[in-house]
Design a protein around this motif. Structure first.
Motif, PDB file in Angstrom:
ATOM      1  N   PRO A  79       0.636  -1.284   0.129  1.00 14.61           N
ATOM      2  CA  PRO A  79      -0.102  -0.076   0.012  1.00 14.61           C
ATOM      3  C   PRO A  79       0.884   1.255  -0.045  1.00 14.61           C
ATOM      4  O   PRO A  79       0.473   2.339  -0.711  1.00 14.61           O
ATOM      5  N   GLU A  80       1.836   1.263   0.760  1.00 12.77           N
ATOM      6  CA  GLU A  80       2.882   2.725   0.741  1.00 12.77           C
ATOM      7  C   GLU A  80       3.227   2.710  -0.753  1.00 12.77           C
ATOM      8  O   GLU A  80       3.170   4.110  -1.145  1.00 12.77           O
ATOM      9  N   THR A  81       3.906   2.004  -1.160  1.00 13.15           N
ATOM     10  CA  THR A  81       4.291   1.945  -2.812  1.00 13.15           C
ATOM     11  C   THR A  81       3.083   2.306  -3.401  1.00 13.15           C
ATOM     12  O   THR A  81       3.416   3.143  -4.337  1.00 13.15           O
ATOM     13  N   SER A  82       2.358   1.822  -3.421  1.00 17.98           N
ATOM     14  CA  SER A  82       0.885   1.965  -4.414  1.00 17.98           C
ATOM     15  C   SER A  82       0.498   3.178  -4.199  1.00 17.98           C
ATOM     16  O   SER A  82       0.025   3.952  -5.116  1.00 17.98           O
ATOM     17  N   LYS A  83       0.414   3.919  -2.629  1.00 17.99           N
ATOM     18  CA  LYS A  83      -0.002   5.087  -2.712  1.00 17.99           C
ATOM     19  C   LYS A  83       0.925   6.017  -3.339  1.00 17.99           C
ATOM     20  O   LYS A  83       0.712   7.097  -3.958  1.00 17.99           O
ATOM     21  N   LEU A  84       2.106   5.896  -3.165  1.00 18.55           N
ATOM     22  CA  LEU A  84       3.501   6.814  -3.699  1.00 18.55           C
ATOM     23  C   LEU A  84       3.188   6.827  -5.363  1.00 18.55           C
ATOM     24  O   LEU A  84       2.995   8.021  -5.923  1.00 18.55           O
ATOM     25  N   TYR A  85       2.805   5.637  -5.734  1.00 20.51           N
ATOM     26  CA  TYR A  85       3.045   5.736  -7.626  1.00 20.51           C
ATOM     27  C   TYR A  85       1.421   6.026  -8.082  1.00 20.51           C
ATOM     28  O   TYR A  85       1.327   6.431  -9.203  1.00 20.51           O
ATOM     29  N   LEU A  86       0.377   5.932  -7.072  1.00 20.58           N
ATOM     30  CA  LEU A  86      -0.981   6.258  -7.650  1.00 20.58           C
ATOM     31  C   LEU A  86      -1.478   7.673  -7.486  1.00 20.58           C
ATOM     32  O   LEU A  86      -2.106   8.432  -8.035  1.00 20.58           O
ATOM     33  N   ILE A  87      -0.642   8.093  -6.379  1.00 20.01           N
ATOM     34  CA  ILE A  87      -1.203   9.490  -5.818  1.00 20.01           C
ATOM     35  C   ILE A  87       0.075  10.574  -5.604  1.00 20.01           C
ATOM     36  O   ILE A  87      -0.103  11.728  -6.589  1.00 20.01           O
ATOM     37  N   GLY A  88       1.234   9.960  -5.327  1.00 21.22           N
ATOM     38  CA  GLY A  88       2.493  10.780  -5.094  1.00 21.22           C
ATOM     39  C   GLY A  88       2.753  11.337  -6.464  1.00 21.22           C
ATOM     40  O   GLY A  88       3.745  12.102  -6.719  1.00 21.22           O
ATOM     41  N   VAL A  89       2.582  10.631  -7.627  1.00 20.67           N
ATOM     42  CA  VAL A  89       3.000  10.905  -9.028  1.00 20.67           C
ATOM     43  C   VAL A  89       2.666  12.127  -9.322  1.00 20.67           C
ATOM     44  O   VAL A  89       3.294  12.800 -10.325  1.00 20.67           O
ATOM     45  N   TYR A  90       1.400  12.815  -8.974  1.00 20.03           N
ATOM     46  CA  TYR A  90       1.213  13.867  -9.235  1.00 20.03           C
ATOM     47  C   TYR A  90       2.149  15.098  -8.852  1.00 20.03           C
ATOM     48  O   TYR A  90       2.184  16.270  -9.381  1.00 20.03           O
ATOM     49  N   SER A  91       2.968  14.756  -7.513  1.00 22.86           N
ATOM     50  CA  SER A  91       4.071  15.695  -7.028  1.00 22.86           C
ATOM     51  C   SER A  91       5.324  15.636  -8.033  1.00 22.86           C
ATOM     52  O   SER A  91       5.979  16.719  -7.880  1.00 22.86           O
ATOM     53  N   ALA A  92       5.314  14.810  -8.819  1.00 24.61           N
ATOM     54  CA  ALA A  92       6.527  14.756  -9.613  1.00 24.61           C
ATOM     55  C   ALA A  92       6.567  15.409 -10.802  1.00 24.61           C
ATOM     56  O   ALA A  92       7.440  15.268 -11.679  1.00 24.61           O
ATOM     57  N   GLY A  93       5.627  16.304 -11.127  1.00 20.88           N
ATOM     58  CA  GLY A  93       5.473  17.120 -12.260  1.00 20.88           C
ATOM     59  C   GLY A  93       4.822  16.627 -13.639  1.00 20.88           C
ATOM     60  O   GLY A  93       4.476  15.364 -13.629  1.00 20.88           O
ATOM     61  N   PRO A  94       4.269  17.419 -14.422  1.00 23.64           N
ATOM     62  CA  PRO A  94       3.872  16.873 -15.863  1.00 23.64           C
ATOM     63  C   PRO A  94       4.278  15.655 -16.309  1.00 23.64           C
ATOM     64  O   PRO A  94       3.497  15.044 -17.146  1.00 23.64           O
ATOM     65  N   GLU A  95       5.883  15.666 -16.644  1.00 23.70           N
ATOM     66  CA  GLU A  95       6.254  14.610 -17.167  1.00 23.70           C
ATOM     67  C   GLU A  95       5.897  13.383 -16.524  1.00 23.70           C
ATOM     68  O   GLU A  95       5.538  12.267 -17.218  1.00 23.70           O
ATOM     69  N   ALA A  96       5.893  13.094 -15.179  1.00 21.52           N
ATOM     70  CA  ALA A  96       5.236  12.026 -14.188  1.00 21.52           C
ATOM     71  C   ALA A  96       3.838  11.527 -14.603  1.00 21.52           C
ATOM     72  O   ALA A  96       3.445  10.427 -14.967  1.00 21.52           O
ATOM     73  N   VAL A  97       2.951  12.563 -14.547  1.00 22.35           N
ATOM     74  CA  VAL A  97       1.627  12.575 -15.059  1.00 22.35           C
ATOM     75  C   VAL A  97       1.374  11.928 -16.413  1.00 22.35           C
ATOM     76  O   VAL A  97       0.582  11.156 -16.598  1.00 22.35           O
ATOM     77  N   ALA A  98       2.180  12.484 -17.374  1.00 22.15           N
ATOM     78  CA  ALA A  98       2.130  11.906 -18.551  1.00 22.15           C
ATOM     79  C   ALA A  98       2.275  10.592 -18.822  1.00 22.15           C
ATOM     80  O   ALA A  98       1.733   9.661 -19.361  1.00 22.15           O
ATOM     81  N   ILE A  99       3.561  10.050 -18.156  1.00 23.72           N
ATOM     82  CA  ILE A  99       3.780   8.766 -18.006  1.00 23.72           C
ATOM     83  C   ILE A  99       2.511   7.945 -17.410  1.00 23.72           C
ATOM     84  O   ILE A  99       2.280   6.750 -17.857  1.00 23.72           O
ATOM     85  N   LYS A 100       2.090   8.482 -16.375  1.00 26.32           N
ATOM     86  CA  LYS A 100       0.954   7.753 -15.653  1.00 26.32           C
ATOM     87  C   LYS A 100      -0.377   7.560 -16.613  1.00 26.32           C
ATOM     88  O   LYS A 100      -0.690   6.523 -16.668  1.00 26.32           O
ATOM     89  N   LEU A 101      -0.525   8.527 -17.496  1.00 28.96           N
ATOM     90  CA  LEU A 101      -1.743   8.508 -18.247  1.00 28.96           C
ATOM     91  C   LEU A 101      -1.346   7.583 -19.377  1.00 28.96           C
ATOM     92  O   LEU A 101      -2.377   6.923 -19.974  1.00 28.96           O
ATOM     93  N   ASP A 102      -0.159   7.346 -19.755  1.00 27.83           N
ATOM     94  CA  ASP A 102       0.293   6.448 -20.923  1.00 27.83           C
ATOM     95  C   ASP A 102      -0.009   5.035 -20.293  1.00 27.83           C
ATOM     96  O   ASP A 102      -0.283   4.188 -21.083  1.00 27.83           O
TER      97      ASP A 102
END
Length: 166
Positions: A79-102
């Motif tokens: 859950p901690e890692t999942s929270k980081l990658y599903l929620i915290g990804v938005y803190s890592a900037g637009p490039e991270a969000v673009a990867i998430k959407l891909d």
């Protein structure tokens, strides 16, 4: 990062936890963000691989149920890692969000393949289903109700059944 979040983690924290020197870190990564992005992509790719390598069932709804179960199990197991990658990804900037959407598009493509979604309406239904899954999982993670993540399986399979079977 899974303990302090993206914004709360420094390069010093990363090198200390990884047991490497700062020089070694910068030989591998340009920044904390590039480290996060590499880790994020690796985790998401392994998650996608785990989901789509589940045994193939005959009926599309059974295949969907199988890979949804694999996804929910992986998310709930870390859950901690999942929270980081599903929620915290938005803190890592637009490039991270673009990867998430891909990566999310790859899930949509997997659902579309399972249900043989060829029309625009059917593909939209797949996007809607994946969006609902993501929102419900994030909701459970934010509420620290990890136990409820795997309980989403039955209701989500029922929704998919209603959406894709006559």
């Amino acid at each position: 990062m899974s303990v302090r979040g993206y914004a709360g983690t420094s390069v010093a924290d990363i090198v200390r936890n990884a047991g490497v020197s700062r020089q070694t870190f910068y030989e591998l990564f340009d920044s904390k963000q590039s480290c996060f992005l590499a880790s994020y992509e690796r985790r998401q790719d392994s998650l996608i691989e785990a989901i789509f390598s589940t045994p193939v069932a005959d009926a599309p709804i059974d295949r969907f149920a199988s890979f949804l179960g694999a996804y929910l199990s992986v998310i709930a197991s870390r859950p901690e890692t999942s929270k980081l990658y599903l929620i915290g990804v938005y803190s890592a900037g637009p490039e991270a969000v673009a990867i998430k959407l891909d990566k999310q598009k790859r899930f949509v493509d997997g659902v579309a393949d399972v249900f043989d979604a060829r029309t625009d309406a059917a593909r939209f239904a797949c996007r809607t289903l994946v969006g609902a899954i993501s929102t419900l999982v994030v909701d459970a993670l934010l509420a620290d109700e990890v136990h409820s993540i795997e309980n989403l399986h039955g209701p989500l399979v029922d929704v998919a059944r209603k959406m894709f079977t006559a």
